[in-house]
Design a protein around this motif. Structure first.
Motif: not given
Length: 299
Positions: A164-189
């Motif tokens: 659960a703690a990892c999923w919370a961090a996953y959400i917050l990091l994805n928000r940050l990555i979404g603001a810094r990288l276009p599309g799903a590049q961050g998730s892919g990497a």
């Protein structure tokens, strides 16, 4: 997984009812696929264990997400790299702790505990009175799920909370990555890096336990059903429904997990656990609905 930006629901003059129904069907399909994948992966635990299943799942997820995201890693700056690296570690830890928890306490209970991650993120970012009530309801339900009993597996419960703690961090990091990288590049990497982290794990597991074709098939199916299908279906669903409604239907995951665990794996939950799951689902739904209606009330 990364949540793409919502698209306007319908063009002018077109009825939105079929669009909404199709969006709901997609969200339920995504939840069902995710839990079917976890249950299918659990069928291989006896042969290659949770770590072996997660290794194969991470490799499948890496192939899918790198094909969708097409990350241009050579252009990444350190400001973009550090959240991607963090997401890779979180992604790897989240799946390992979840699948180990599934092995110890069952699919329904493990996924319900993991679901506290996104619920906590939603509650932590709000100051509404209704969210305080939802937090108390969810907290009480967690105490019920963690209640002392002769057969309690506290390590499994702790691993579910770690997921659960990892999923919370996953959400917050994805928000940050979404603001810094276009599309799903961050998730892919991040998926590729996570898959690489599991290469030595997979080598060690498969050297000690020769995987059968059935076990490899179950693990690969877990990767497809729990990673590829939900990622693609959720992208399509978010073109048809608002993100707030999408949040409400996230509540389907614990329910689907409990039902799939019961039907496929024979994991029966006591009535009190079903009531606790229902309370957590209700808390999430109330939070999402309150979030969806709050802007309208302010107008």
């Amino acid at each position: 997984m990364t949540t793409p930006a919502p698209v306007h629901e319908a063009t002018a003059g077109r009825s939105t009812a079929p669009v909404r129904l199709s969006g709901v069907a997609m969200m339920l399909t995504s939840a069902l696929s995710n839990q079917l994948g976890a249950a299918t992966g659990a069928l291989a635990f006896g042969s290659i264990g949770p770590a072996g299943v997660v290794a194969v799942r991470q490799w499948v997820a890496a192939v899918v997400l790198v094909a969708v995201g097409r990350p241009r890693v050579r252009t990444f700056t350190w400001r973009q790299w550090w959240p991607v690296l963090s997401l890779a570690v979180v992604f790897a830890t989240m799946n390992l702790t979840l699948y180990t928890a599934i092995d110890r306490v069952g699919l329904g209970l493990a996924v319900t505990l993991e679901f506290l991650g996104p619920l906590s993120v939603a509650l932590a970012t709000s100051r509404r009175a209704v969210d305080l009530v939802c937090a108390l309801v969810a907290g009480s339900a967690v105490l019920v799920l963690l209640r002392p009993k002769p057969t309690a597996d506290y390590l499994g419960l702790g691993l579910g909370l770690t997921a659960a703690a990892c999923w919370a961090a996953y959400i917050l990091l994805n928000r940050l990555i979404g603001a810094r990288l276009p599309g799903a590049q961050g998730s892919g990497a991040a998926a590729v890096l996570s898959g690489l982290l599991y290469v030595p794990v997979g080598v060690l597991v498969f050297a000690r336990h020769t995987p059968s074709p059935r076990a490899l098939g179950c693990a690969a199916a877990a990767g497809v059903l729990s990673s590829a299908v939900p990622f693609l279906v959720d992208m399509l669903a978010l073109r048809k429904v608002p993100t707030q409604i999408f949040g409400v239907f996230m509540s389907a995951h614990p329910v689907m997990a409990a039902l799939v665990g019961w039907i496929i794996l024979g994991q029966r939950l006591p009535v009190v656990d079903w009531l606790a799951i229902a309370a957590i689902v209700a808390a999430n739904s109330a939070t999402a609905i309150a979030t969806a209606t709050a802007p309208r009330r302010q107008r």
